[in-house]
Write a protein that holds these residues in place. Structure first.
Motif, PDB file in Angstrom:
ATOM      1  N   GLY A 205       0.775  -1.234   0.000  1.00  0.00           N
ATOM      2  CA  GLY A 205       0.000   0.000   0.000  1.00  0.00           C
ATOM      3  C   GLY A 205       0.808   1.287   0.000  1.00  0.00           C
ATOM      4  N   TYR A 206       2.108   1.186  -0.247  1.00  0.00           N
ATOM      5  CA  TYR A 206       2.953   2.383  -0.165  1.00  0.00           C
ATOM      6  C   TYR A 206       2.513   3.471  -1.136  1.00  0.00           C
ATOM      7  N   TYR A 207       2.295   3.102  -2.390  1.00  0.00           N
ATOM      8  CA  TYR A 207       1.975   4.118  -3.393  1.00  0.00           C
ATOM      9  C   TYR A 207       0.590   4.714  -3.183  1.00  0.00           C
ATOM     10  N   ASP A 208      -0.392   3.888  -2.884  1.00  0.00           N
ATOM     11  CA  ASP A 208      -1.744   4.408  -2.662  1.00  0.00           C
ATOM     12  C   ASP A 208      -1.757   5.400  -1.503  1.00  0.00           C
ATOM     13  N   ARG A 209      -1.061   5.054  -0.424  1.00  0.00           N
ATOM     14  CA  ARG A 209      -1.013   5.959   0.731  1.00  0.00           C
ATOM     15  C   ARG A 209      -0.249   7.237   0.386  1.00  0.00           C
ATOM     16  N   PHE A 210       0.885   7.077  -0.323  1.00  0.00           N
ATOM     17  CA  PHE A 210       1.669   8.267  -0.642  1.00  0.00           C
ATOM     18  C   PHE A 210       0.881   9.223  -1.538  1.00  0.00           C
ATOM     19  N   ILE A 211       0.265   8.695  -2.582  1.00  0.00           N
ATOM     20  CA  ILE A 211      -0.478   9.555  -3.501  1.00  0.00           C
ATOM     21  C   ILE A 211      -1.612  10.260  -2.780  1.00  0.00           C
ATOM     22  N   SER A 212      -2.317   9.530  -1.923  1.00  0.00           N
ATOM     23  CA  SER A 212      -3.422  10.136  -1.180  1.00  0.00           C
ATOM     24  C   SER A 212      -2.939  11.268  -0.286  1.00  0.00           C
ATOM     25  N   SER A 213      -1.845  11.044   0.444  1.00  0.00           N
ATOM     26  CA  SER A 213      -1.335  12.078   1.347  1.00  0.00           C
ATOM     27  C   SER A 213      -0.746  13.240   0.568  1.00  0.00           C
ATOM     28  N   TYR A 214      -0.126  12.960  -0.564  1.00  0.00           N
ATOM     29  CA  TYR A 214       0.465  14.020  -1.386  1.00  0.00           C
ATOM     30  C   TYR A 214      -0.626  14.954  -1.915  1.00  0.00           C
ATOM     31  N   VAL A 215      -1.687  14.370  -2.436  1.00  0.00           N
ATOM     32  CA  VAL A 215      -2.792  15.177  -2.965  1.00  0.00           C
ATOM     33  C   VAL A 215      -3.516  15.898  -1.834  1.00  0.00           C
ATOM     34  N   ALA A 216      -3.678  15.238  -0.690  1.00  0.00           N
ATOM     35  CA  ALA A 216      -4.367  15.849   0.445  1.00  0.00           C
ATOM     36  C   ALA A 216      -3.605  17.046   0.999  1.00  0.00           C
ATOM     37  N   SER A 217      -2.301  17.112   0.730  1.00  0.00           N
ATOM     38  CA  SER A 217      -1.495  18.234   1.215  1.00  0.00           C
ATOM     39  C   SER A 217      -1.765  19.515   0.430  1.00  0.00           C
ATOM     40  N   GLY A 218      -2.578  19.411  -0.630  1.00  0.00           N
ATOM     41  CA  GLY A 218      -2.911  20.579  -1.430  1.00  0.00           C
ATOM     42  C   GLY A 218      -2.074  20.743  -2.673  1.00  0.00           C
ATOM     43  N   ARG A 219      -1.161  19.813  -2.907  1.00  0.00           N
ATOM     44  CA  ARG A 219      -0.322  19.891  -4.098  1.00  0.00           C
ATOM     45  C   ARG A 219      -1.086  19.422  -5.331  1.00  0.00           C
ATOM     46  N   LYS A 220      -0.577  19.808  -6.478  1.00  0.00           N
ATOM     47  CA  LYS A 220      -1.173  19.386  -7.745  1.00  0.00           C
ATOM     48  C   LYS A 220      -1.096  17.864  -7.872  1.00  0.00           C
ATOM     49  N   ARG A 221      -2.168  17.268  -8.343  1.00  0.00           N
ATOM     50  CA  ARG A 221      -2.170  15.813  -8.542  1.00  0.00           C
ATOM     51  C   ARG A 221      -1.250  15.445  -9.692  1.00  0.00           C
ATOM     52  N   PRO A 222      -0.269  14.580  -9.444  1.00  0.00           N
ATOM     53  CA  PRO A 222       0.616  14.161 -10.539  1.00  0.00           C
ATOM     54  C   PRO A 222      -0.104  13.234 -11.517  1.00  0.00           C
ATOM     55  N   VAL A 223       0.399  13.166 -12.730  1.00  0.00           N
ATOM     56  CA  VAL A 223      -0.067  12.178 -13.698  1.00  0.00           C
ATOM     57  C   VAL A 223       0.512  10.823 -13.283  1.00  0.00           C
TER      58      VAL A 223
END
Length: 216
Positions: A158-176
């Motif tokens: 679950g590393y990537y799913d958690r990282f992407i969720s937290s990254y987007v939740a921080s207010g940063r632009k969603r990566p492709v």
């Protein structure tokens, strides 16, 4: 919360595909990986990006990303690679790799995958979570299996799913989100089981071409 039935479905598919991957020769993997790298390089979001995260490959059994990583560094794009946080279960950071010499000096970490130390030459490496770090434009994502609906089955941590969720939740632009897949990892008809917290991809890049949302 993930159900026991979903866990069982994922576990079964992971075993099936992983067993199939053991039949591939190093030549098979290298040949497919070179073709995948060319397809990634032709992808518009990749050509236009300035900051990209790319995983460093396991010793065997998955896409060899060394061709893509070399291309990123040669092009002048900023390269960031994953590092597993051994002190916090399930957490992954993504740290800057500055050049080819830096890349070649990375020691093996979790599962034999090379990982950057948190510091370099006495200074902290830049993390994509740092306030002064530019937003990631593209994340190249590993996995075990993928389908034509752009669903992804990871390795189960679950590393990537958690990282992407937290990254987007921080207010940063969603990566492709761009998945890299060997031919044997792309399911012809079977559907990858997905939970509510699993991220679908924007593109799946294989040796024979690119699967996009419009192909579904």
């Amino acid at each position: 919360m993930i159900t026991s039935a979903l866990k069982s479905q994922k576990r079964s598919l992971r075993r099936t595909v992983s067993s199939l991957l053991t039949t591939l020769t190093p030549h098979d993997i290298q040949s497919q990986s070179r073709a995948i790298a060319k397809n990634v390089e032709s992808l518009l979001p990749f050509r236009q990006c300035r900051a990209v995260s790319c995983y460093l490959s396991m010793p065997s059994g998955e896409v060899d990303t060394s061709f893509i990583v070399s291309s990123v560094l040669a092009s002048g794009k900023s390269l960031y690679v994953p590092k597993i946080d051994k002190l916090t279960p399930g957490r992954m950071d993504i740290l800057r790799v500055y050049d080819s010499d830096d890349l070649s000096s990375l020691p093996p970490g979790t599962w034999g995958i090379r990982e950057p130390d948190v510091s370099r030459n006495g200074e902290l490496r830049q993390s994509v979570l740092d306030d002064d770090c530019d937003d990631l434009d593209v994340i190249l994502v590993p996995g075990v299996a993928f389908d034509h609906a752009l669903s992804r089955l990871g390795h189960g941590k679950g590393y990537y799913d958690r990282f992407i969720s937290s990254y987007v939740a921080s207010g940063r632009k969603r990566p492709v989100l761009v998945a890299l897949a060997l031919r044997e990892q792309i399911l012809a008809s079977e559907i990858v089981p997905m939970g509510e917290h699993d991220w679908a991809m924007d593109y799946i890049v294989g040796p024979d071409g690119v699967i996009t949302r419009g192909d579904v």
